[in-house]
Design a protein around this motif. Structure first.
Motif, PDB file in Angstrom:
ATOM      1  N   GLU A 229       0.914  -1.099   0.056  1.00  0.00           N
ATOM      2  CA  GLU A 229      -0.038   0.001  -0.013  1.00  0.00           C
ATOM      3  C   GLU A 229       0.830   1.140  -0.039  1.00  0.00           C
ATOM      4  OE1 GLU A 229      -2.856  -0.013   3.085  1.00  0.00           O
ATOM      5  OE2 GLU A 229      -3.874  -1.753   2.534  1.00  0.00           O
ATOM      6  N   ALA A 230       2.045   1.373   0.768  1.00  0.00           N
ATOM      7  CA  ALA A 230       2.723   2.442   0.731  1.00  0.00           C
ATOM      8  C   ALA A 230       3.494   2.633  -0.655  1.00  0.00           C
ATOM      9  CB  ALA A 230       3.988   2.224   1.818  1.00  0.00           C
ATOM     10  N   PHE A 231       3.978   1.720  -1.157  1.00  0.00           N
ATOM     11  CA  PHE A 231       4.447   1.950  -2.723  1.00  0.00           C
ATOM     12  C   PHE A 231       3.484   2.344  -3.591  1.00  0.00           C
ATOM     13  CE2 PHE A 231       7.368  -1.508  -0.437  1.00  0.00           C
ATOM     14  CZ  PHE A 231       8.157  -0.796  -0.168  1.00  0.00           C
ATOM     15  N   ALA A 232       2.543   1.882  -3.336  1.00  0.00           N
ATOM     16  CA  ALA A 232       1.105   2.158  -4.561  1.00  0.00           C
ATOM     17  C   ALA A 232       0.835   3.715  -4.175  1.00  0.00           C
ATOM     18  CB  ALA A 232      -0.219   1.283  -4.205  1.00  0.00           C
ATOM     19  N   ARG A 233       1.337   4.159  -3.214  1.00  0.00           N
ATOM     20  CA  ARG A 233       0.912   5.524  -2.959  1.00  0.00           C
ATOM     21  C   ARG A 233       1.987   6.431  -3.515  1.00  0.00           C
ATOM     22  NH1 ARG A 233      -0.582   3.891   2.277  1.00  0.00           N
ATOM     23  NH2 ARG A 233       1.046   5.051   3.364  1.00  0.00           N
ATOM     24  N   MET A 234       3.091   6.049  -3.702  1.00  0.00           N
ATOM     25  CA  MET A 234       4.107   6.773  -4.475  1.00  0.00           C
ATOM     26  C   MET A 234       3.722   7.322  -5.860  1.00  0.00           C
ATOM     27  SD  MET A 234       7.524   4.925  -3.007  1.00  0.00           S
ATOM     28  CE  MET A 234       8.497   6.110  -3.727  1.00  0.00           C
ATOM     29  N   ARG A 235       4.428   8.484  -6.094  1.00  0.00           N
ATOM     30  CA  ARG A 235       4.183   8.589  -7.665  1.00  0.00           C
ATOM     31  C   ARG A 235       4.685   7.992  -8.375  1.00  0.00           C
ATOM     32  NH1 ARG A 235       6.235  15.263  -6.799  1.00  0.00           N
ATOM     33  NH2 ARG A 235       4.339  15.919  -5.669  1.00  0.00           N
ATOM     34  N   ARG A 236       4.076   7.723  -9.672  1.00  0.00           N
ATOM     35  CA  ARG A 236       4.695   6.685 -10.795  1.00  0.00           C
ATOM     36  C   ARG A 236       6.009   7.097 -11.226  1.00  0.00           C
ATOM     37  NH1 ARG A 236       3.139   2.592 -13.146  1.00  0.00           N
ATOM     38  NH2 ARG A 236       3.885   1.965 -15.371  1.00  0.00           N
ATOM     39  N   GLY A 237       7.002   6.475 -11.111  1.00  0.00           N
ATOM     40  CA  GLY A 237       8.347   6.819 -11.605  1.00  0.00           C
ATOM     41  C   GLY A 237       9.297   7.492 -10.515  1.00  0.00           C
ATOM     42  N   ALA A 238       8.726   7.445  -9.190  1.00  0.00           N
ATOM     43  CA  ALA A 238       9.391   8.188  -8.127  1.00  0.00           C
ATOM     44  C   ALA A 238      10.434   7.145  -7.659  1.00  0.00           C
ATOM     45  CB  ALA A 238       8.729   8.167  -6.833  1.00  0.00           C
ATOM     46  N   ALA A 239      11.524   7.700  -7.206  1.00  0.00           N
ATOM     47  CA  ALA A 239      12.685   6.883  -6.459  1.00  0.00           C
ATOM     48  C   ALA A 239      12.515   6.479  -5.132  1.00  0.00           C
ATOM     49  CB  ALA A 239      13.993   7.469  -6.788  1.00  0.00           C
ATOM     50  N   PHE A 240      12.777   5.182  -4.481  1.00  0.00           N
ATOM     51  CA  PHE A 240      12.770   4.955  -3.424  1.00  0.00           C
ATOM     52  C   PHE A 240      14.292   4.505  -2.904  1.00  0.00           C
ATOM     53  CE2 PHE A 240      12.220   1.706   0.138  1.00  0.00           C
ATOM     54  CZ  PHE A 240      11.281   2.154   0.804  1.00  0.00           C
ATOM     55  N   ILE A 241      14.828   5.138  -1.790  1.00  0.00           N
ATOM     56  CA  ILE A 241      15.985   4.584  -1.575  1.00  0.00           C
ATOM     57  C   ILE A 241      16.267   4.238  -0.111  1.00  0.00           C
ATOM     58  CG2 ILE A 241      18.373   5.503  -1.258  1.00  0.00           C
ATOM     59  CD1 ILE A 241      17.434   7.555  -3.531  1.00  0.00           C
ATOM     60  N   LEU A 242      16.514   3.119  -0.018  1.00  0.00           N
ATOM     61  CA  LEU A 242      16.876   2.273   1.463  1.00  0.00           C
ATOM     62  C   LEU A 242      18.116   2.377   2.027  1.00  0.00           C
ATOM     63  CD1 LEU A 242      15.283   0.858   3.682  1.00  0.00           C
ATOM     64  CD2 LEU A 242      15.442  -1.453   2.313  1.00  0.00           C
ATOM     65  N   LEU A 243      18.198   3.065   3.083  1.00  0.00           N
ATOM     66  CA  LEU A 243      19.688   3.218   3.635  1.00  0.00           C
ATOM     67  C   LEU A 243      20.056   2.599   5.190  1.00  0.00           C
ATOM     68  CD1 LEU A 243      20.315   6.755   2.287  1.00  0.00           C
ATOM     69  CD2 LEU A 243      21.418   4.703   1.466  1.00  0.00           C
ATOM     70  N   SER A 244      18.850   2.262   5.620  1.00  0.00           N
ATOM     71  CA  SER A 244      19.064   1.794   7.178  1.00  0.00           C
ATOM     72  C   SER A 244      18.895   0.346   7.183  1.00  0.00           C
ATOM     73  CB  SER A 244      17.696   2.599   7.813  1.00  0.00           C
ATOM     74  OG  SER A 244      16.403   2.301   7.374  1.00  0.00           O
ATOM     75  N   ARG A 245      17.823  -0.464   7.240  1.00  0.00           N
ATOM     76  CA  ARG A 245      17.805  -1.538   7.515  1.00  0.00           C
ATOM     77  C   ARG A 245      16.669  -2.056   6.734  1.00  0.00           C
ATOM     78  NH1 ARG A 245      22.226  -1.471   9.242  1.00  0.00           N
ATOM     79  NH2 ARG A 245      23.047  -2.407  11.104  1.00  0.00           N
TER      80      ARG A 245
END
Length: 343
Positions: A229-245
């Motif tokens: 659900e969280a990823f579906a709320r993101m803008r199409r083409g947006a960048a998601f960057i995971l740096l913690s865990r």
């Protein structure tokens, strides 16, 4: 001061080592000022009362039970050199006795933030893919190679978590004239505003950002909280960057969002480390991978040793530690990050 008069330090910094976190000069200083007893983290209780009864500091965060702590009347501090505080000891007992638990994790904030910036620029400009295409003779020249490119300058950026890493990330983004929104339920809005960022809900950070950086620690309250659900709320083409865990995301849902082309993503952390050779993320287009190396610089490791020495000196003089970050009694037992296995 004779050898017997020096304070005793139990050294159990796994997966770190004294050679890794101390320069030769600092290591010599450590051994000049303290008696060092090296131990396997799992065998602290087996050291015997002669060692436990004299130990002033523990270097590392080995598992400790209440019975073992009762045999350590002179203990003043546990100095975590892993980075994330671990839920492997009775914090209520430590706090009741006035024993400090501190972490040197802030040494990783700046190097991780810099790599996070590099990941964002790559996802927006396709740097790695363009290089690979060039090597294979498939390069697209000029504007043809920029059809999906976007600027970070002037972008809308979201940050999830605003501890040491979130603050460092905000600093490296200075100059890009970006609008930066932050979601951190443990942080007062006034502190966020004082740092020049906008307090925002998680939904706003996800739905209104061109780039989302996730730098939140894993806690008992947020494991896997970023899912489909969280990823579906993101803008199409947006960048998601995971740096913690990786524990803060549903990693399968993240891969699915990338696979269907809704978002692009980058990660320095993974559910299993090292990652199995057949893990599907290795073959996933639109996903930039880094092998948990963002903070692992020699300069960061040796800064740990300097911080440890300075804080032990303060505590030897009856003063509180100031270089390392102290655990807070209200939040430390909620931490759920897995310790790293490889430096």
């Amino acid at each position: 001061m004779t050898h017997a008069d020096r304070p005793l330090v139990i050294s159990a910094p796994e997966p770190r080592s004294l050679d890794l976190i101390f320069t030769a000069e600092a290591r010599a200083d450590l051994k000049r000022r303290y008696r060092i007893v090296e131990a396997d983290p799992e065998d602290i209780a087996g050291l015997g009362d002669a060692v436990l009864g004299e130990a002033r500091f523990i270097l590392g965060q080995p598992p400790l039970c209440e019975e073992t702590l009762a045999r350590m009347p002179k203990l003043r501090a546990v100095l975590n050199v892993e980075s994330n505080l671990i839920n492997n000891m009775p914090y209520d007992v430590l706090f009741a006795r006035g024993i400090h638990v501190v972490t040197t994790g802030q040494v990783f904030a700046e190097p991780v933030a810099e790599l996070g910036l590099a990941m964002a620029l790559n996802l927006l400009r396709g740097v790695v893919d363009a290089d690979l295409a060039f090597r294979e003779g498939r390069e697209l020249w000029g504007g043809e190679g920029n059809r999906a490119a976007r600027l970070l300058s002037g972008a809308e950026i979201g940050i999830v978590g605003f501890g040491d890493l979130g603050k460092a990330l905000n600093r490296v983004l200075t100059g890009f004239r970006a609008r930066i929104r932050v979601f951190d339920p443990w942080m007062p809005a006034s502190i966020l505003k004082d740092n020049g960022v906008e307090p925002a809900s998680l939904d706003t950070v996800l739905s209104d950002s061109d780039v989302v950086f996730v730098v939140a620690a894993v806690t008992s309250e947020n494991e896997g909280f970023l899912g489909a659900e969280a990823f579906a709320r993101m803008r199409r083409g947006a960048a998601f960057i995971l740096l913690s865990r990786a524990g803060v995301v549903d990693f399968d849902a993240l891969m699915a969002a990338v696979e269907r082309g809704h978002i692009v993503a980058a990660s320095d952390v993974f559910p299993e480390e090292p990652l199995p050779a057949d893990h599907p993320v290795r073959r996933l287009d639109g996903f930039l991978r880094s092998a948990h190396r963002a903070g692992a610089l020699d300069s960061a490791f040796t800064k740990m040793g300097d911080m440890v020495l300075e804080d032990m000196d303060l505590m030897d003089r009856g003063l509180p530690p100031m270089r390392c970050k102290r655990a807070e009694r209200e939040t430390v037992a909620r931490m759920r990050s897995k310790p790293v296995a490889i430096n």
